[in-house]
Scaffold this motif. Structure first.
Motif: not given
Length: 344
Positions: A306, A292, A117, A301-302, A295, A115, A90, A288
């Motif tokens: 993206s 995350f 974000m 994935d979000s 996910c 992943r 993140f 937010e």
């Protein structure tokens, strides 16, 4: 349980740590900052271990997510380190200072099979989410006018923030929020025009932008990060359609530190009546990060933001910067890594 390692114990790192405390399936297990005092202070508040080196933290403590809350110019370095260590990422906005840098980050994340974000938080800000919902459901009617603004005194966090090569200035750090929302609302911009003024250090801290979208839609946005000291952090959004006008305003303390006591109002104007909507009290940063964490826990994935959309917004910002520099209308270049000409 998703285990978090926060890198950066400044204002945003502290905000994230506070948010994770309200998220059931998240646990902050480590904090890292080169400033040992800051790291230890936040770790004590959070009940976790403190480190001054990311590699040491990754060796000694098991965690799933590297939450990067560092100055912008350090993001790429730590995203690459985190991905190499197999950590999900993140990263606070702005994600980085150029599309070429973001392409390297996206490639590293893809290669590592993790992943990522980016914290472009307006996509989780309740009043902006409601504005987009009304537009998508047709409640506003045909859009005739779209305006967004963000006004702030200059943050006093650190001298690095005033250097364009470190922060990107107001264009990237402040104006990006509204550009992101407008692209989320209306799609990929085709061409842009921007006018503004630079600081003595070279940051574009006064910006007025016009974005042109397909089907003849356009939107205007203003971003100022050099308001007089003491000026309240101000956000504005106005969508005027053939059926309704949706308007949101917010005024809070400097740099959003006092979100809880901010003055917020959402009004809908329709057929001569005004409806004031109730204030949504939940912290957008918590919403937010909760998204995350969900996910990561679900291995997906979000569906809200993206990495491809993050890239499209940064392409738009680069076009705005070119327009500011040249005084011309600029077509947004979405070509991939290796296809785009190098900027001088």
């Amino acid at each position: 349980m998703v285990k978090i390692g926060i890198i950066g114990a400044g204002f945003m790192g502290q905000s994230h740590a506070a948010a994770y405390r309200d998220i059931e399936d998240a646990e902050v297990v480590a904090v890292c900052d080169k400033n040992k005092e800051l790291a230890e202070e936040l770790a004590a508040k959070t009940g976790c271990l403190a480190f001054t080196d990311f590699e040491e933290m990754a060796e000694k403590e098991a965690f799933d997510v590297a939450d990067i809350c560092l100055p912008t110019y350090l993001h790429e370095e730590y995203v690459l380190m985190g991905a190499k260590r197999g950590k999900h990422i993140f990263c606070e906005k702005p994600v980085t200072l150029s599309v070429a840098s973001l392409d390297r980050m996206m490639a590293a994340v893809k290669e590592a099979g993790v992943r990522m974000m980016v914290g472009q938080v307006l996509r989780f800000w309740p009043e902006y989410v409601e504005a987009r919902r009304r537009y998508q459901k047709g409640e506003l009617g045909e859009l005739n006018y779209v305006y967004a603004a963000r006004l702030s005194e200059h943050p006093a966090w650190s001298p690095w923030y005033r250097r364009p090569e470190n922060s990107g200035g107001g264009l990237l750090d402040l104006h990006l929020h509204d550009i992101d929302f407008l692209c989320w609302l209306l799609g990929k911009a085709e061409k842009v025009y921007a006018a503004g003024k630079q600081s003595k250090e070279g940051c574009w801290n006064f910006v007025s932008s016009t974005l042109h979208f397909p089907a003849g839609l356009s939107a205007a946005a203003q971003g100022v990060i050099e308001m007089e000291k003491g000026y309240p952090f101000t956000m504005e959004l106005r969508l005027t359609g053939t059926n309704q006008t949706y308007e949101y305003t917010m005024r809070s303390g400097a740099n959003l530190e006092n979100r809880e006591s901010s003055q917020r109002k959402t009004a809908v104007y329709e057929e001569g009546t005004v409806t004031v909507l109730p204030v949504k009290e939940r912290d957008p940063y918590t919403i937010e990060l909760e998204h995350f964490v969900r996910c990561i826990a679900m291995g997906q994935d979000s569906d809200v933001i993206s990495m491809e959309q993050v890239r499209e917004v940064l392409c738009t910002i680069e076009a705005l910067r070119e327009s500011l520099e040249t005084g011309e209308v600029v077509r947004v270049d979405y070509r991939g890594f290796g296809e785009r000409p190098e900027r001088g």
